[in-house]
Design a protein around this motif. Structure first.
Motif, PDB file in Angstrom:
ATOM      1  N   UNK A  48       7.698 -16.635 -10.279  1.00 23.61           N
ATOM      2  CA  UNK A  48       7.958 -15.893  -9.059  1.00 23.61           C
ATOM      3  C   UNK A  48       7.949 -14.383  -9.193  1.00 23.61           C
ATOM      4  N   UNK A  49       7.853 -13.870 -10.409  1.00 21.42           N
ATOM      5  CA  UNK A  49       7.810 -12.416 -10.593  1.00 21.42           C
ATOM      6  C   UNK A  49       6.433 -11.890 -10.204  1.00 21.42           C
ATOM      7  N   UNK A  50       6.378 -10.659  -9.713  1.00 20.68           N
ATOM      8  CA  UNK A  50       5.089 -10.099  -9.299  1.00 20.68           C
ATOM      9  C   UNK A  50       4.149  -9.869 -10.489  1.00 20.68           C
ATOM     10  N   UNK A  51       2.868 -10.159 -10.269  1.00 22.66           N
ATOM     11  CA  UNK A  51       1.836  -9.823 -11.248  1.00 22.66           C
ATOM     12  C   UNK A  51       1.469  -8.355 -11.080  1.00 22.66           C
ATOM     13  N   UNK A  52       0.700  -7.836 -12.022  1.00 23.03           N
ATOM     14  CA  UNK A  52       0.322  -6.414 -12.007  1.00 23.03           C
ATOM     15  C   UNK A  52      -0.449  -6.034 -10.744  1.00 23.03           C
ATOM     16  N   UNK A  53      -1.199  -6.966 -10.159  1.00 21.74           N
ATOM     17  CA  UNK A  53      -2.011  -6.652  -8.981  1.00 21.74           C
ATOM     18  C   UNK A  53      -1.286  -6.933  -7.657  1.00 21.74           C
ATOM     19  N   UNK A  54      -0.016  -7.305  -7.715  1.00 23.34           N
ATOM     20  CA  UNK A  54       0.762  -7.599  -6.509  1.00 23.34           C
ATOM     21  C   UNK A  54       1.066  -6.298  -5.758  1.00 23.34           C
ATOM     22  N   UNK A  55       0.762  -6.269  -4.468  1.00 19.69           N
ATOM     23  CA  UNK A  55       1.075  -5.106  -3.628  1.00 19.69           C
ATOM     24  C   UNK A  55       1.855  -5.535  -2.384  1.00 19.69           C
ATOM     25  N   UNK A  56       2.474  -6.711  -2.448  1.00 19.55           N
ATOM     26  CA  UNK A  56       3.190  -7.215  -1.278  1.00 19.55           C
ATOM     27  C   UNK A  56       4.472  -6.424  -1.055  1.00 19.55           C
ATOM     28  N   UNK A  57       4.883  -6.326   0.201  1.00 20.22           N
ATOM     29  CA  UNK A  57       6.055  -5.552   0.576  1.00 20.22           C
ATOM     30  C   UNK A  57       7.324  -6.250   0.118  1.00 20.22           C
ATOM     31  N   UNK A  58       8.198  -5.517  -0.535  1.00 19.13           N
ATOM     32  CA  UNK A  58       9.447  -6.063  -1.047  1.00 19.13           C
ATOM     33  C   UNK A  58      10.324  -6.576   0.106  1.00 19.13           C
ATOM     34  N   UNK A  59      10.884  -7.757  -0.129  1.00 18.22           N
ATOM     35  CA  UNK A  59      11.768  -8.364   0.861  1.00 18.22           C
ATOM     36  C   UNK A  59      11.064  -9.321   1.799  1.00 18.22           C
ATOM     37  N   UNK A  60       9.741  -9.420   1.699  1.00 20.99           N
ATOM     38  CA  UNK A  60       8.974 -10.336   2.539  1.00 20.99           C
ATOM     39  C   UNK A  60       8.411 -11.462   1.692  1.00 20.99           C
ATOM     40  N   UNK A  61       8.548 -12.684   2.181  1.00 32.18           N
ATOM     41  CA  UNK A  61       7.964 -13.838   1.501  1.00 32.18           C
ATOM     42  C   UNK A  61       6.467 -13.879   1.799  1.00 32.18           C
ATOM     43  N   UNK A  62       5.740 -14.627   0.987  1.00 36.38           N
ATOM     44  CA  UNK A  62       4.296 -14.781   1.158  1.00 36.38           C
ATOM     45  C   UNK A  62       3.962 -15.122   2.614  1.00 36.38           C
ATOM     46  N   UNK A  63       2.984 -14.432   3.159  1.00 36.38           N
ATOM     47  CA  UNK A  63       2.444 -14.630   4.494  1.00 36.38           C
ATOM     48  C   UNK A  63       3.354 -14.137   5.618  1.00 36.38           C
ATOM     49  N   UNK A  64       4.436 -13.419   5.302  1.00 37.49           N
ATOM     50  CA  UNK A  64       5.343 -12.986   6.364  1.00 37.49           C
ATOM     51  C   UNK A  64       5.252 -11.495   6.687  1.00 37.49           C
ATOM     52  N   UNK A  65       4.677 -10.708   5.822  1.00 36.68           N
ATOM     53  CA  UNK A  65       4.482  -9.279   6.118  1.00 36.68           C
ATOM     54  C   UNK A  65       3.112  -9.137   6.763  1.00 36.68           C
ATOM     55  N   UNK A  66       3.051  -9.400   8.046  1.00 37.96           N
ATOM     56  CA  UNK A  66       1.796  -9.363   8.786  1.00 37.96           C
ATOM     57  C   UNK A  66       1.973  -8.506  10.030  1.00 37.96           C
ATOM     58  N   UNK A  67       0.936  -7.749  10.356  1.00 37.02           N
ATOM     59  CA  UNK A  67       0.940  -6.995  11.602  1.00 37.02           C
ATOM     60  C   UNK A  67       1.832  -5.764  11.608  1.00 37.02           C
ATOM     61  N   UNK A  68       2.127  -5.249  10.414  1.00 40.79           N
ATOM     62  CA  UNK A  68       3.010  -4.088  10.301  1.00 40.79           C
ATOM     63  C   UNK A  68       2.313  -2.950   9.580  1.00 40.79           C
ATOM     64  N   UNK A  69       2.744  -1.745   9.880  1.00 40.04           N
ATOM     65  CA  UNK A  69       2.319  -0.567   9.136  1.00 40.04           C
ATOM     66  C   UNK A  69       3.571   0.246   8.855  1.00 40.04           C
ATOM     67  N   UNK A  70       3.638   0.862   7.687  1.00 38.40           N
ATOM     68  CA  UNK A  70       4.773   1.709   7.359  1.00 38.40           C
ATOM     69  C   UNK A  70       4.258   2.959   6.644  1.00 38.40           C
ATOM     70  N   UNK A  71       4.512   4.103   7.269  1.00 36.29           N
ATOM     71  CA  UNK A  71       4.057   5.386   6.733  1.00 36.29           C
ATOM     72  C   UNK A  71       5.253   6.223   6.316  1.00 36.29           C
ATOM     73  N   UNK A  72       5.043   7.060   5.321  1.00 39.21           N
ATOM     74  CA  UNK A  72       6.100   7.887   4.767  1.00 39.21           C
ATOM     75  C   UNK A  72       5.552   9.292   4.529  1.00 39.21           C
ATOM     76  N   UNK A  73       6.195  10.290   5.074  1.00 37.13           N
ATOM     77  CA  UNK A  73       5.807  11.680   4.850  1.00 37.13           C
ATOM     78  C   UNK A  73       7.018  12.467   4.370  1.00 37.13           C
ATOM     79  N   UNK A  74       6.787  13.314   3.405  1.00 38.93           N
ATOM     80  CA  UNK A  74       7.826  14.185   2.874  1.00 38.93           C
ATOM     81  C   UNK A  74       7.799  15.515   3.613  1.00 38.93           C
ATOM     82  N   UNK A  75       8.907  16.262   3.579  1.00 36.72           N
ATOM     83  CA  UNK A  75       8.893  17.586   4.211  1.00 36.72           C
ATOM     84  C   UNK A  75       7.934  18.526   3.501  1.00 36.72           C
ATOM     85  N   UNK A  76       7.395  19.456   4.272  1.00 36.93           N
ATOM     86  CA  UNK A  76       6.514  20.442   3.639  1.00 36.93           C
ATOM     87  C   UNK A  76       7.360  21.324   2.734  1.00 36.93           C
ATOM     88  N   UNK A  77       6.756  21.853   1.736  1.00 38.57           N
ATOM     89  CA  UNK A  77       7.488  22.703   0.781  1.00 38.57           C
ATOM     90  C   UNK A  77       7.334  24.160   1.121  1.00 38.57           C
TER      91      UNK A  77
END
Length: 181
Positions: free
Chosen positions: A152-181
């Motif tokens: 059950x541990x992630x393989x090196x090529x796993x990019x699935x979202x943490x906290x979601x079971x297989x096939x459940x992270x669908x139809x979502x987007x999550x973006x992250x921006x840091x403040x300008x310096x």
């Protein structure tokens, strides 16, 4: 937390107000004064606050704060649903004031709870482990790869979202921006 925040240019013009600022009721200076970490939540088909020309430019131009934007694909405005009151069941129009036609309300609430909890744990409690739930490996969940070892541990090529079971992270987007310096 900004749940489908209203006031962007498309929303303001949609009600016939043509004297708003660059971003509806916002100007660059106002957005630049936002300095607390913020989580925006929006549907990419929002027909009240709007995504393009509405919430997305607010997210992009709040440049002096760390910010996240959770996007529900194909969702309209009601991405943070409350149960519709029983009185609304008699009228489709009244019911649709509360309902999100593309997403199940319980699922929306569960996903919101997942991200709001992680965001508040990270930003208010300083729990750095919560960042793993927000800093997703790929911003579009449909592009994530679920790849696990027999234990059950992630393989090196796993990019699935943490906290979601297989096939459940669908139809979502999550973006992250840091403040300008």
């Amino acid at each position: 937390m900004a749940l489908a925040p209203w006031g962007g240019a498309a929303a303001v013009k949609g009600i016939g107000v043509n004297f708003g600022g660059k971003y509806g009721f916002w100007e660059d200076a106002g957005l630049q004064n936002l300095k607390v970490p913020t989580l925006f939540v929006v549907g990419d088909r929002d027909d009240v606050s709007w995504y393009e020309g509405g919430v997305k430019p607010l997210f992009e131009n709040a440049v002096n704060t760390e910010r996240y934007m959770l996007v529900y694909q194909n969702a309209l405005h009601n991405v943070a649903p409350n149960p519709a009151p029983a009185e609304s069941f008699a009228s489709f129009g009244d019911y649709m004031h509360y309902a999100e036609p593309a997403w199940d309300s319980a699922r929306l609430n569960n996903i919101n709870q997942h991200f709001v909890t992680a965001f508040l744990n990270l930003k208010l409690k300083g729990d750095q482990s919560a960042a793993d739930y927000l800093n997703v490996p790929v911003p579009v969940s449909n592009n994530a790869k679920y790849s696990r070892n027999a234990d059950g541990t992630p393989k090196a090529d796993d990019t699935y979202w943490k906290g979601f079971k297989d096939r459940t992270a669908r139809g979502l987007e999550l973006y992250h921006l840091m403040p300008k310096q």
